[in-house]
Design a protein around this motif. Structure first.
Motif, PDB file in Angstrom:
ATOM      1  N   ASN A  67      74.771  48.375  55.225  1.00 58.13           N
ATOM      2  CA  ASN A  67      75.174  47.219  56.027  1.00 58.13           C
ATOM      3  C   ASN A  67      75.400  45.975  55.176  1.00 58.13           C
ATOM      4  OD1 ASN A  67      72.611  46.416  55.340  1.00 58.13           O
ATOM      5  ND2 ASN A  67      72.007  45.827  57.408  1.00 58.13           N
ATOM      6  N   GLY A  68      75.564  46.146  53.874  1.00 54.43           N
ATOM      7  CA  GLY A  68      75.738  45.005  52.990  1.00 54.43           C
ATOM      8  C   GLY A  68      74.446  44.532  52.351  1.00 54.43           C
ATOM      9  N   HIS A  69      73.326  45.066  52.803  1.00 57.41           N
ATOM     10  CA  HIS A  69      72.038  44.724  52.201  1.00 57.41           C
ATOM     11  C   HIS A  69      71.299  45.972  51.734  1.00 57.41           C
ATOM     12  CE1 HIS A  69      72.353  40.838  54.589  1.00 57.41           C
ATOM     13  NE2 HIS A  69      72.370  40.494  53.311  1.00 57.41           N
ATOM     14  N   CYS A  70      72.041  46.975  51.292  1.00 52.59           N
ATOM     15  CA  CYS A  70      71.420  48.244  50.912  1.00 52.59           C
ATOM     16  C   CYS A  70      70.437  48.091  49.748  1.00 52.59           C
ATOM     17  CB  CYS A  70      72.474  49.309  50.619  1.00 52.59           C
ATOM     18  SG  CYS A  70      73.651  48.862  49.323  1.00 52.59           S
ATOM     19  N   HIS A  86      73.541  32.355  48.530  1.00 55.48           N
ATOM     20  CA  HIS A  86      73.909  32.265  49.951  1.00 55.48           C
ATOM     21  C   HIS A  86      75.017  33.258  50.292  1.00 55.48           C
ATOM     22  CE1 HIS A  86      74.434  30.478  53.903  1.00 55.48           C
ATOM     23  NE2 HIS A  86      75.743  30.658  53.708  1.00 55.48           N
ATOM     24  N   LYS A  87      76.039  33.327  49.461  1.00 52.55           N
ATOM     25  CA  LYS A  87      77.152  34.255  49.723  1.00 52.55           C
ATOM     26  C   LYS A  87      76.653  35.698  49.754  1.00 52.55           C
ATOM     27  CE  LYS A  87      81.181  31.742  48.040  1.00 52.55           C
ATOM     28  NZ  LYS A  87      82.255  31.759  47.046  1.00 52.55           N
ATOM     29  N   LYS A  97      77.443  38.305  52.695  1.00 53.08           N
ATOM     30  CA  LYS A  97      77.620  39.657  52.134  1.00 53.08           C
ATOM     31  C   LYS A  97      78.849  39.727  51.219  1.00 53.08           C
ATOM     32  CE  LYS A  97      75.296  41.756  56.037  1.00 53.08           C
ATOM     33  NZ  LYS A  97      75.365  42.695  57.136  1.00 53.08           N
ATOM     34  N   ILE A  98      79.010  38.674  50.415  1.00 52.01           N
ATOM     35  CA  ILE A  98      80.074  38.630  49.421  1.00 52.01           C
ATOM     36  C   ILE A  98      79.431  38.921  48.077  1.00 52.01           C
ATOM     37  CG2 ILE A  98      81.768  37.172  48.266  1.00 52.01           C
ATOM     38  CD1 ILE A  98      82.043  35.637  50.930  1.00 52.01           C
ATOM     39  N   PHE A  99      79.886  39.987  47.454  1.00 50.13           N
ATOM     40  CA  PHE A  99      79.277  40.462  46.226  1.00 50.13           C
ATOM     41  C   PHE A  99      80.254  40.328  45.070  1.00 50.13           C
ATOM     42  CE2 PHE A  99      78.054  43.123  49.863  1.00 50.13           C
ATOM     43  CZ  PHE A  99      76.754  42.681  50.011  1.00 50.13           C
ATOM     44  N   HIS A 145      76.546  51.555  46.455  1.00 52.26           N
ATOM     45  CA  HIS A 145      75.480  51.737  47.442  1.00 52.26           C
ATOM     46  C   HIS A 145      74.152  52.069  46.779  1.00 52.26           C
ATOM     47  CE1 HIS A 145      73.711  52.448  51.334  1.00 52.26           C
ATOM     48  NE2 HIS A 145      73.189  53.557  50.862  1.00 52.26           N
ATOM     49  N   TYR A 146      73.112  51.384  47.238  1.00 54.91           N
ATOM     50  CA  TYR A 146      71.751  51.610  46.744  1.00 54.91           C
ATOM     51  C   TYR A 146      70.963  52.462  47.725  1.00 54.91           C
ATOM     52  CZ  TYR A 146      72.271  47.882  43.285  1.00 54.91           C
ATOM     53  OH  TYR A 146      72.673  47.113  42.235  1.00 54.91           O
TER      54      TYR A 146
END
Length: 147
Positions: free
Chosen positions: A18-21, A74-75, A80-82, A138-139
């Motif tokens: 979900n963007g925070h794996c 913050h991003k 969820k900007i990596f 992905h983690y």
């Protein structure tokens, strides 16, 4: 099981994409291996606090502009900007926040598993080390097998 999970005596545990794996993997590994209950949302708040109060530790990642650190964190956490800087920096801040080394493992170089990032000078994996697996972007968590 594969060479990496056998050699490290761990089980690969997949996490929500979900963007925070990365944070999910760290939280799951903390819960399963270290008996520490931390949600990824708790980690997000702790990372924000640590990055604001210890900006001088991250100058090598961001240069002299400390406002850039706030924006990058913050991003990553909220939008969820990596990018490569966030990919290097967030694990470092997480390691400093938790006061635990984090080893990120990935399959590379013709199928050989190796630790690609060591965030402390510690080279040996010990009980305080958090192990995560990176495949592509992905983690997943690497959970120590119970003896």
């Amino acid at each position: 099981m594969d060479d990496m999970t056998i050699s490290l005596n761990v089980t690969l545990s997949h996490t929500l994409a979900n963007g925070h794996c990365f944070l999910h993997a760290v939280a799951l590994e903390l819960e399963e291996t270290h008996n520490t209950m931390q949600t990824y949302k708790f980690l997000m708040k702790a990372i924000e606090t640590k990055s604001r109060t210890n900006k001088n530790q991250y100058i090598n990642f961001i240069g002299e502009d400390s406002g850039k650190l706030d924006l990058l964190v913050h991003k990553y956490l909220h939008d969820k900007i990596f990018d490569h800087a966030a990919g290097d920096l967030i694990p470092k801040i997480t390691s400093n926040t938790l006061q635990k080394p984090i080893h990120i493992n990935s399959k590379r170089d013709g199928g050989i598993w190796k630790t690609i990032v060591q965030l402390t000078i510690t080279r040996q994996i010990n009980k305080s080390t958090i192990l995560v697996h990176l495949k592509g972007y992905h983690y997943s968590a690497l959970i120590n097998e119970k003896s």
